[in-house]
Scaffold this motif. Structure first.
Motif, PDB file in Angstrom:
ATOM      1  N   GLY A   1       7.930   4.088  11.953  1.00 40.25           N
ATOM      2  CA  GLY A   1       6.681   3.906  11.213  1.00 40.25           C
ATOM      3  C   GLY A   1       6.892   2.984  10.026  1.00 40.25           C
ATOM      4  N   GLY A   2       5.793   2.534   9.427  1.00 42.16           N
ATOM      5  CA  GLY A   2       5.865   1.548   8.344  1.00 42.16           C
ATOM      6  C   GLY A   2       6.799   1.941   7.211  1.00 42.16           C
ATOM      7  N   VAL A   3       6.822   3.214   6.844  1.00 44.10           N
ATOM      8  CA  VAL A   3       7.650   3.658   5.715  1.00 44.10           C
ATOM      9  C   VAL A   3       9.146   3.608   6.068  1.00 44.10           C
ATOM     10  CG1 VAL A   3       8.056   5.574   4.102  1.00 44.10           C
ATOM     11  CG2 VAL A   3       5.732   5.020   4.798  1.00 44.10           C
ATOM     12  N   ALA A   4       9.460   3.561   7.365  1.00 37.27           N
ATOM     13  CA  ALA A   4      10.868   3.427   7.781  1.00 37.27           C
ATOM     14  C   ALA A   4      11.446   2.092   7.324  1.00 37.27           C
ATOM     15  CB  ALA A   4      10.988   3.566   9.298  1.00 37.27           C
TER      16      ALA A   4
ATOM     17  N   SER B   1       4.100   6.792   8.390  1.00 38.21           N
ATOM     18  CA  SER B   1       3.321   5.550   8.472  1.00 38.21           C
ATOM     19  C   SER B   1       2.145   5.605   7.503  1.00 38.21           C
ATOM     20  CB  SER B   1       2.833   5.371   9.907  1.00 38.21           C
ATOM     21  OG  SER B   1       2.023   6.475  10.278  1.00 38.21           O
ATOM     22  N   GLY B   2       1.201   4.675   7.679  1.00 40.88           N
ATOM     23  CA  GLY B   2       0.056   4.622   6.777  1.00 40.88           C
ATOM     24  C   GLY B   2      -0.886   5.797   6.967  1.00 40.88           C
ATOM     25  N   GLY B   3      -0.946   6.335   8.179  1.00 45.69           N
ATOM     26  CA  GLY B   3      -1.890   7.409   8.458  1.00 45.69           C
ATOM     27  C   GLY B   3      -1.259   8.746   8.804  1.00 45.69           C
TER      28      GLY B   3
ATOM     29  N   GLY C   1       0.436  -1.857  -0.479  1.00 47.91           N
ATOM     30  CA  GLY C   1       1.429  -2.064  -1.530  1.00 47.91           C
ATOM     31  C   GLY C   1       2.795  -1.471  -1.286  1.00 47.91           C
ATOM     32  N   GLY C   2       2.999  -0.787  -0.137  1.00 54.13           N
ATOM     33  CA  GLY C   2       4.277  -0.111   0.103  1.00 54.13           C
ATOM     34  C   GLY C   2       5.485  -1.021  -0.075  1.00 54.13           C
ATOM     35  N   ALA C   3       5.456  -2.167   0.593  1.00 56.62           N
ATOM     36  CA  ALA C   3       6.599  -3.079   0.540  1.00 56.62           C
ATOM     37  C   ALA C   3       6.761  -3.661  -0.867  1.00 56.62           C
ATOM     38  CB  ALA C   3       6.431  -4.191   1.566  1.00 56.62           C
ATOM     39  N   LYS C   4       5.632  -3.915  -1.542  1.00 51.94           N
ATOM     40  CA  LYS C   4       5.697  -4.475  -2.905  1.00 51.94           C
ATOM     41  C   LYS C   4       6.276  -3.436  -3.874  1.00 51.94           C
ATOM     42  CE  LYS C   4       1.689  -7.342  -2.078  1.00 51.94           C
ATOM     43  NZ  LYS C   4       0.234  -7.226  -2.117  1.00 51.94           N
ATOM     44  N   LEU C   5       5.855  -2.192  -3.705  1.00 48.39           N
ATOM     45  CA  LEU C   5       6.381  -1.120  -4.565  1.00 48.39           C
ATOM     46  C   LEU C   5       7.887  -0.971  -4.339  1.00 48.39           C
ATOM     47  CD1 LEU C   5       4.472   2.107  -5.389  1.00 48.39           C
ATOM     48  CD2 LEU C   5       6.924   2.197  -5.091  1.00 48.39           C
ATOM     49  N   ASP C   6       8.283  -1.062  -3.090  1.00 47.05           N
ATOM     50  CA  ASP C   6       9.699  -0.993  -2.712  1.00 47.05           C
ATOM     51  C   ASP C   6      10.488  -2.056  -3.490  1.00 47.05           C
ATOM     52  OD1 ASP C   6      12.142  -0.916  -1.402  1.00 47.05           O
ATOM     53  OD2 ASP C   6      11.333  -1.161   0.614  1.00 47.05           O
ATOM     54  N   ARG C   7       9.963  -3.291  -3.508  1.00 45.69           N
ATOM     55  CA  ARG C   7      10.665  -4.387  -4.192  1.00 45.69           C
ATOM     56  C   ARG C   7      10.715  -4.159  -5.705  1.00 45.69           C
ATOM     57  NH1 ARG C   7       8.496  -7.554  -0.153  1.00 45.69           N
ATOM     58  NH2 ARG C   7       6.597  -8.019  -1.293  1.00 45.69           N
TER      59      ARG C   7
ATOM     60  N   SER D   1      -5.113  -0.869  16.563  1.00 43.04           N
ATOM     61  CA  SER D   1      -5.635   0.400  16.036  1.00 43.04           C
ATOM     62  C   SER D   1      -6.059   0.347  14.577  1.00 43.04           C
ATOM     63  CB  SER D   1      -4.611   1.518  16.228  1.00 43.04           C
ATOM     64  OG  SER D   1      -3.514   1.329  15.374  1.00 43.04           O
ATOM     65  N   CYS D   2      -5.516  -0.617  13.820  1.00 44.92           N
ATOM     66  CA  CYS D   2      -5.863  -0.670  12.397  1.00 44.92           C
ATOM     67  C   CYS D   2      -6.112  -2.116  11.977  1.00 44.92           C
ATOM     68  CB  CYS D   2      -4.756  -0.006  11.586  1.00 44.92           C
ATOM     69  SG  CYS D   2      -5.208   0.284   9.870  1.00 44.92           S
ATOM     70  N   ASP D   3      -5.235  -2.703  11.182  1.00 44.71           N
ATOM     71  CA  ASP D   3      -5.499  -4.072  10.726  1.00 44.71           C
ATOM     72  C   ASP D   3      -4.451  -5.073  11.183  1.00 44.71           C
ATOM     73  OD1 ASP D   3      -3.587  -3.027   9.049  1.00 44.71           O
ATOM     74  OD2 ASP D   3      -4.376  -3.976   7.241  1.00 44.71           O
ATOM     75  N   GLU D   4      -3.735  -4.744  12.264  1.00 43.63           N
ATOM     76  CA  GLU D   4      -2.859  -5.738  12.890  1.00 43.63           C
ATOM     77  C   GLU D   4      -3.365  -5.984  14.306  1.00 43.63           C
ATOM     78  OE1 GLU D   4      -0.942  -3.251  11.234  1.00 43.63           O
ATOM     79  OE2 GLU D   4      -0.162  -4.561   9.656  1.00 43.63           O
ATOM     80  N   THR D   5      -3.561  -7.264  14.639  1.00 44.03           N
ATOM     81  CA  THR D   5      -3.873  -7.604  16.025  1.00 44.03           C
ATOM     82  C   THR D   5      -2.540  -8.006  16.643  1.00 44.03           C
ATOM     83  OG1 THR D   5      -5.882  -8.612  15.129  1.00 44.03           O
ATOM     84  CG2 THR D   5      -5.458  -8.915  17.487  1.00 44.03           C
TER      85      THR D   5
ATOM     86  N   PHE E   1       2.409   5.669  -0.831  1.00 41.47           N
ATOM     87  CA  PHE E   1       2.938   4.389  -1.302  1.00 41.47           C
ATOM     88  C   PHE E   1       1.793   3.444  -1.666  1.00 41.47           C
ATOM     89  CE2 PHE E   1       7.216   5.339   0.411  1.00 41.47           C
ATOM     90  CZ  PHE E   1       7.987   4.780  -0.601  1.00 41.47           C
ATOM     91  N   ASP E   2       0.799   3.360  -0.790  1.00 41.79           N
ATOM     92  CA  ASP E   2      -0.307   2.421  -1.027  1.00 41.79           C
ATOM     93  C   ASP E   2      -1.133   2.807  -2.246  1.00 41.79           C
ATOM     94  OD1 ASP E   2       0.466   0.938   1.154  1.00 41.79           O
ATOM     95  OD2 ASP E   2      -0.914   1.914   2.538  1.00 41.79           O
ATOM     96  N   LYS E   3      -1.388   4.115  -2.415  1.00 40.44           N
ATOM     97  CA  LYS E   3      -2.188   4.556  -3.564  1.00 40.44           C
ATOM     98  C   LYS E   3      -1.405   4.355  -4.861  1.00 40.44           C
ATOM     99  CE  LYS E   3      -5.260   7.744  -1.172  1.00 40.44           C
ATOM    100  NZ  LYS E   3      -5.511   9.129  -0.755  1.00 40.44           N
TER     101      LYS E   3
HETATM  102  N1  LIG Z   1       9.094  -1.182   2.497  1.00 42.03           N
HETATM  103  C1  LIG Z   1       8.160  -0.244   2.519  1.00 42.03           C
HETATM  104  N2  LIG Z   1       8.220   0.845   1.725  1.00 42.03           N
HETATM  105  C2  LIG Z   1       7.278   1.809   1.767  1.00 42.03           C
HETATM  106  N3  LIG Z   1       6.194   1.755   2.526  1.00 42.03           N
HETATM  107  C3  LIG Z   1       6.054   0.699   3.331  1.00 42.03           C
HETATM  108  C4  LIG Z   1       7.021  -0.349   3.381  1.00 42.03           C
HETATM  109  N4  LIG Z   1       6.595  -1.270   4.296  1.00 42.03           N
HETATM  110  C5  LIG Z   1       5.425  -0.811   4.798  1.00 42.03           C
HETATM  111  N5  LIG Z   1       5.088   0.378   4.222  1.00 42.03           N
HETATM  112  C6  LIG Z   1       3.900   1.184   4.438  1.00 42.03           C
HETATM  113  O1  LIG Z   1       3.745   1.438   5.824  1.00 42.03           O
HETATM  114  C7  LIG Z   1       2.359   1.643   6.111  1.00 42.03           C
HETATM  115  C8  LIG Z   1       1.971   0.861   7.338  1.00 42.03           C
HETATM  116  O2  LIG Z   1       2.680   1.392   8.415  1.00 42.03           O
HETATM  117  P1  LIG Z   1       2.076   1.432   9.882  1.00 42.03           P
HETATM  118  O3  LIG Z   1       1.641   0.062  10.243  1.00 42.03           O
HETATM  119  O4  LIG Z   1       3.057   2.086  10.741  1.00 42.03           O
HETATM  120  O5  LIG Z   1       0.871   2.414   9.583  1.00 42.03           O
HETATM  121  P2  LIG Z   1      -0.544   2.492  10.225  1.00 42.03           P
HETATM  122  O6  LIG Z   1      -0.495   1.957  11.605  1.00 42.03           O
HETATM  123  O7  LIG Z   1      -1.500   1.919   9.250  1.00 42.03           O
HETATM  124  O8  LIG Z   1      -0.776   4.060  10.321  1.00 42.03           O
HETATM  125  P3  LIG Z   1      -0.605   4.982  11.627  1.00 42.03           P
HETATM  126  O9  LIG Z   1       0.542   4.446  12.395  1.00 42.03           O
HETATM  127  O10 LIG Z   1      -0.351   6.308  11.054  1.00 42.03           O
HETATM  128  O11 LIG Z   1      -1.887   4.860  12.358  1.00 42.03           O
HETATM  129  C9  LIG Z   1       1.591   1.224   4.868  1.00 42.03           C
HETATM  130  O12 LIG Z   1       1.159   2.382   4.212  1.00 42.03           O
HETATM  131  C10 LIG Z   1       2.631   0.460   4.063  1.00 42.03           C
HETATM  132  O13 LIG Z   1       2.423   0.500   2.675  1.00 42.03           O
END
Ligand SMILES: Nc1ncnc2c1ncn2[C@@H]1O[C@H](COP(=O)(O)OP(=O)(O)OP(=O)(O)O)[C@@H](O)[C@H]1O
Ligand SMILES: [Mg+2]
Length: 332
Positions: A277-280, A146-148, A189-195, A19-23, A176-178
């Motif tokens: 979701g990613g933010v979890a 998540s990201g969206g 940048g979410g994970a990098k910001l976290d670190r 759906s996005c940038d992971e295959t 997080f990304d912005k």
């Molecule tokens: N440790 C973290 N802390 C904060 N945010 C994080 C962390 N790891 C990943 N993310 C964030 O999670 C998001 C990606 O999550 P996910 O893959 O679920 O989203 P998506 O698939 O792009 O969006 P959606 O699921 O809404 O379509 C990114 O915005 C990323 O920065």
């Protein structure tokens, strides 16, 4: 002659997610055991643009979908002939990217005569909680960040959910990304910001998060507050205070998520709270909600195991109807 649908109905499910940038491709049993979970991230490819470029993503999915599927099957030790169903993300997401996964799934289901199950990506994120070894059972309140999307959901049965609240502007992952981009951390940048935040003082800057009515969220003002804080600092000072900015910014996002999630639990009267979701994956969020069940780290960001998991609770679309299915870009 093709075989009728769902000949091997009890066989494992092959999941596909683009759906996005992971295959991603995965093999999951009907009992929710993950036999293989392969994710090829395109993050590096999009880093130089500061975000996902849809056309670039689609082309990369096309190159990766076959090898990723092969890897998942090899890793699972399951032959394509023994697969019982193909599950694929139908939406929401990038249309061109979704179409690659959907077409691959249609081709496999048609050629092999197996059941075809279209899955909603958000349902997929929730279904990351239903996998072995510690599957969660409804009812529970679920924070999907998540990201969206940023949603609070009432999950009463594994096949669906009701939306209690959503973001009025940016998603938490987007915030997080912005923020990460403003701090020069690259994309995503979410994970990098976290670190980075782990080394900073979360009380150094005051970043308030807008309180909106009901169980909704708003993060766009926060991003602007960070922008102004960054602008006020000269380069040397910014470098020195980057960790404090990251920590304070993250604290504001986490506080908003934690408050609203707890409110939702109180309002519904549900005993359990879960986060997906990613933010979890965020370490401060995980530490701030000790009472909640979090999706396993490897299943927080996009993957196909959660898509196959969701398919266990959805109906298959019979042949030839599934060949006519289209993708959808956004939540209807
Ligand atoms: N440790 C973290 N802390 C904060 N945010 C994080 C962390 N790891 C990943 N993310 C964030 O999670 C998001 C990606 O999550 P996910 O893959 O679920 O989203 P998506 O698939 O792009 O969006 P959606 O699921 O809404 O379509 C990114 O915005 C990323 O920065
Ligand atoms: Mg996602």
């Amino acid at each position: 002659m093709r075989r009728p649908d769902a000949v091997r109905n009890g066989g494992p499910i092959l999941g596909i997610e683009t759906s996005c940038d992971e295959t991603a491709a995965a093999v999951v049993t009907r009992e929710g055991e993950v036999l293989a979970n392969v994710v090829a991230s395109q993050a590096q490819l999009h880093d130089r643009y500061g975000g996902v470029v849809p056309e670039v993503a689609s082309r990369r999915h096309l190159e990766l979908v076959e090898p990723v599927l092969s890897d998942a099957l090899t890793e699972s030790g399951i032959d394509l002939d023994d697969i019982g169903a193909v599950a694929v993300t139908q939406g929401p997401g990038l249309v061109g990217a979704l179409l690659i996964g959907l077409s691959a799934a249609k081709a496999i289901a048609w050629a092999r005569g197996v059941a075809f199950v279209p899955v909603d990506h958000l349902h997929g994120h929730v279904a990351s909680l239903y996998l072995q070894p510690q599957p969660l059972e409804p009812p529970f309140v679920c924070l999907l960040a998540s990201g969206g999307h940023t949603l609070l959901l009432a999950v009463r049965e594994p096949g669906g959910f009701d939306v209690l609240g959503t973001t009025l502007d940016d998603a938490a992952g987007e915030a997080f990304d912005k923020g990460a981009r403003l701090l020069g951390l690259g994309y995503p940048g979410g994970a990098k910001l976290d670190r980075l935040a782990r080394e900073g003082d979360a009380n150094a800057f005051s970043f308030p998060v807008a309180r909106v009515p009901g169980l909704d969220f708003s993060f766009s003002g926060l991003k602007t507050a960070l922008l102004y804080a960054v602008r006020d600092l000269d380069e040397a000072e910014l470098e020195r205070r980057r960790t404090d900015l990251a920590a304070s910014y993250q604290r504001a996002i986490v506080r908003a998520l934690v408050e609203r999630a707890r409110e939702a639990r109180e309002q519904t009267g549900f005993e359990r709270l879960a986060v997906v979701g990613g933010v979890a994956a965020n370490s401060e969020l995980r530490a701030s909600l000790p009472e909640a069940v979090f999706a396993p780290l490897e299943l927080c960001t996009d993957n196909a195991a959660m898509i196959a998991s969701a398919a266990r609770h959805r109906a298959a679309v019979p042949y030839p109807e599934f060949l006519g299915l289209d993708v959808y870009a956004s939540l209807s």
